[in-house]
Write a protein that holds these residues in place. Structure first.
Motif, PDB file in Angstrom:
ATOM      1  N   ARG A  73       0.988  -1.025   0.189  1.00 21.36           N
ATOM      2  CA  ARG A  73      -0.025  -0.125   0.015  1.00 21.36           C
ATOM      3  C   ARG A  73       0.832   1.307   0.073  1.00 21.36           C
ATOM      4  O   ARG A  73       1.613   1.439   1.016  1.00 21.36           O
ATOM      5  N   SER A  74       0.835   2.091  -0.947  1.00 19.31           N
ATOM      6  CA  SER A  74       1.411   3.312  -1.406  1.00 19.31           C
ATOM      7  C   SER A  74       0.932   4.393  -0.350  1.00 19.31           C
ATOM      8  O   SER A  74      -0.306   4.473  -0.629  1.00 19.31           O
ATOM      9  N   GLN A  75       1.633   5.291   0.143  1.00 16.86           N
ATOM     10  CA  GLN A  75       1.126   6.458   0.947  1.00 16.86           C
ATOM     11  C   GLN A  75       2.119   7.603   0.142  1.00 16.86           C
ATOM     12  O   GLN A  75       2.858   7.132  -0.807  1.00 16.86           O
ATOM     13  N   ALA A  76       1.768   8.666   0.698  1.00 20.74           N
ATOM     14  CA  ALA A  76       2.301  10.093   0.442  1.00 20.74           C
ATOM     15  C   ALA A  76       3.882   9.846   0.186  1.00 20.74           C
ATOM     16  O   ALA A  76       4.722   9.926  -0.749  1.00 20.74           O
ATOM     17  N   ASP A  77       4.463   9.405   1.413  1.00 18.83           N
ATOM     18  CA  ASP A  77       6.014   9.301   1.386  1.00 18.83           C
ATOM     19  C   ASP A  77       6.524   8.039   1.755  1.00 18.83           C
ATOM     20  O   ASP A  77       7.667   8.032   2.140  1.00 18.83           O
ATOM     21  N   SER A  78       5.706   7.000   2.178  1.00 13.76           N
ATOM     22  CA  SER A  78       5.956   5.762   2.573  1.00 13.76           C
ATOM     23  C   SER A  78       5.213   4.679   1.655  1.00 13.76           C
ATOM     24  O   SER A  78       4.073   4.901   1.052  1.00 13.76           O
ATOM     25  N   VAL A  79       5.753   3.358   1.940  1.00 19.31           N
ATOM     26  CA  VAL A  79       4.968   2.313   1.273  1.00 19.31           C
ATOM     27  C   VAL A  79       5.107   1.287   2.389  1.00 19.31           C
ATOM     28  O   VAL A  79       5.916   0.851   3.113  1.00 19.31           O
ATOM     29  N   GLN A  80       3.878   0.670   2.640  1.00 21.59           N
ATOM     30  CA  GLN A  80       3.357  -0.511   3.814  1.00 21.59           C
ATOM     31  C   GLN A  80       3.683  -1.670   2.929  1.00 21.59           C
ATOM     32  O   GLN A  80       2.821  -2.056   1.951  1.00 21.59           O
ATOM     33  N   VAL A  81       4.225  -2.810   3.285  1.00 28.59           N
ATOM     34  CA  VAL A  81       4.437  -4.121   2.789  1.00 28.59           C
ATOM     35  C   VAL A  81       3.802  -4.968   3.702  1.00 28.59           C
ATOM     36  O   VAL A  81       4.428  -4.802   4.990  1.00 28.59           O
ATOM     37  N   GLN A  82       3.436  -6.078   3.273  1.00 31.53           N
ATOM     38  CA  GLN A  82       3.314  -7.264   4.305  1.00 31.53           C
ATOM     39  C   GLN A  82       3.899  -8.605   3.574  1.00 31.53           C
ATOM     40  O   GLN A  82       3.641  -8.716   2.342  1.00 31.53           O
ATOM     41  N   HIS A 131       8.815   1.353  10.391  1.00 33.35           N
ATOM     42  CA  HIS A 131       8.191   0.254  11.354  1.00 33.35           C
ATOM     43  C   HIS A 131       8.143  -1.086  10.782  1.00 33.35           C
ATOM     44  O   HIS A 131       8.041  -1.207   9.571  1.00 33.35           O
ATOM     45  N   VAL A 132       8.398  -1.792  11.949  1.00 39.33           N
ATOM     46  CA  VAL A 132       8.499  -3.299  11.477  1.00 39.33           C
ATOM     47  C   VAL A 132       7.783  -4.014  12.674  1.00 39.33           C
ATOM     48  O   VAL A 132       7.920  -3.812  13.613  1.00 39.33           O
ATOM     49  N   ARG A 133       7.014  -5.129  11.967  1.00 35.74           N
ATOM     50  CA  ARG A 133       6.325  -5.872  13.175  1.00 35.74           C
ATOM     51  C   ARG A 133       6.250  -7.295  12.448  1.00 35.74           C
ATOM     52  O   ARG A 133       6.096  -7.568  11.407  1.00 35.74           O
ATOM     53  N   SER A 154       5.464 -15.678  10.269  1.00 31.48           N
ATOM     54  CA  SER A 154       4.418 -15.981   9.666  1.00 31.48           C
ATOM     55  C   SER A 154       3.944 -14.851   8.817  1.00 31.48           C
ATOM     56  O   SER A 154       3.356 -14.881   7.841  1.00 31.48           O
ATOM     57  N   THR A 155       3.977 -13.233   9.296  1.00 35.26           N
ATOM     58  CA  THR A 155       3.641 -12.252   8.937  1.00 35.26           C
ATOM     59  C   THR A 155       4.694 -11.062   9.199  1.00 35.26           C
ATOM     60  O   THR A 155       4.840 -11.172  10.208  1.00 35.26           O
ATOM     61  N   ALA A 156       4.965 -10.411   8.192  1.00 38.72           N
ATOM     62  CA  ALA A 156       5.983  -9.404   8.492  1.00 38.72           C
ATOM     63  C   ALA A 156       5.438  -8.118   7.823  1.00 38.72           C
ATOM     64  O   ALA A 156       4.742  -8.003   6.712  1.00 38.72           O
ATOM     65  N   ARG A 157       5.008  -7.095   8.556  1.00 34.41           N
ATOM     66  CA  ARG A 157       4.641  -5.814   8.229  1.00 34.41           C
ATOM     67  C   ARG A 157       5.392  -4.847   8.496  1.00 34.41           C
ATOM     68  O   ARG A 157       6.109  -4.622   9.314  1.00 34.41           O
ATOM     69  N   LEU A 158       5.801  -4.250   7.221  1.00 32.30           N
ATOM     70  CA  LEU A 158       7.013  -3.196   7.233  1.00 32.30           C
ATOM     71  C   LEU A 158       6.548  -1.846   6.453  1.00 32.30           C
ATOM     72  O   LEU A 158       5.527  -1.969   5.757  1.00 32.30           O
ATOM     73  N   GLU A 159       7.006  -0.637   7.171  1.00 30.27           N
ATOM     74  CA  GLU A 159       6.999   0.491   6.238  1.00 30.27           C
ATOM     75  C   GLU A 159       8.120   1.051   6.032  1.00 30.27           C
ATOM     76  O   GLU A 159       8.983   1.318   6.672  1.00 30.27           O
TER      77      GLU A 159
END
Length: 180
Positions: A124-133, A158-160, A171-176
């Motif tokens: 998911r792209s945002q103004a100045d960042s990208v969220q990746v799963q 951000h990393v989770r 199992s899941t990695a959520r990164l920004e």
């Protein structure tokens, strides 16, 4: 008007207690000697079992679970520190930091994930960042990918991670990601 006595509630409670005690006494003396002895032996056993299963066992199991999580988080933190020190050492040695400013951030991340053999399940792209799963990926492979992106001035803000039953796999990695 007369004010009720402040001890009226205590008096009612005392009367109810006396009635309950008298009923229990009649019941107790109606039992045979063998039943009374059985009750006197079993009551403490059942009481200890209830305390153990209701208080001690849940606390012990939660403590063990949290200690396991703490251990895995400490290992992960150690790996992150080692990657950070390796990156700092490479920068200190004068390795060039490649910049890919002419390409959109989501394209750079997508290409680098493909090179790292990681599958992006959502982006998911945002103004100045990208969220990746990412799903079901080896932890070290993700950390290598993040280190490679940092060489291109793209940092994970951000990393989770969510762990699996298999060691070394999340199992899941959520990164920004953001550009520096």
């Amino acid at each position: 008007m007369s004010n009720p006595s402040p001890f009226l509630g205590l008096t009612v409670f005392t009367e109810q207690y006396q009635q309950l005690r008298a009923r229990f006494s009649r019941y107790w003396h109606g039992l045979s000697l063998r039943e009374r002895r059985l009750f006197m032996v079993m009551a403490p056993v059942v009481g200890v079992w209830i305390i153990w299963m209701g208080i001690v066992y849940p606390i012990n199991s939660k403590t063990q679970q949290l200690q396991g999580q703490l251990y895995s988080n400490e290992q992960m933190l150690g790996r992150v520190h080692s990657f950070a020190s390796a990156i700092t050492a490479l920068k200190a040695e004068g390795h060039s930091v490649s910049t890919l400013t002419d390409q959109p951030l989501n394209r750079v991340i997508n290409q680098s994930a493909s090179k790292a053999k990681l599958t992006i399940s959502s982006m998911r792209s945002q103004a100045d960042s990208v969220q990746v799963q990412l799903a079901n990926a080896p932890f070290t492979q993700i950390m290598d990918w993040i280190a490679n992106l940092e060489q291109s001035n793209i940092v994970a803000s951000h990393v989770r991670f969510e762990k699996t039953d298999r060691p070394g796999v999340v199992s899941t990695a959520r990164l920004e990601f953001k550009r520096l």
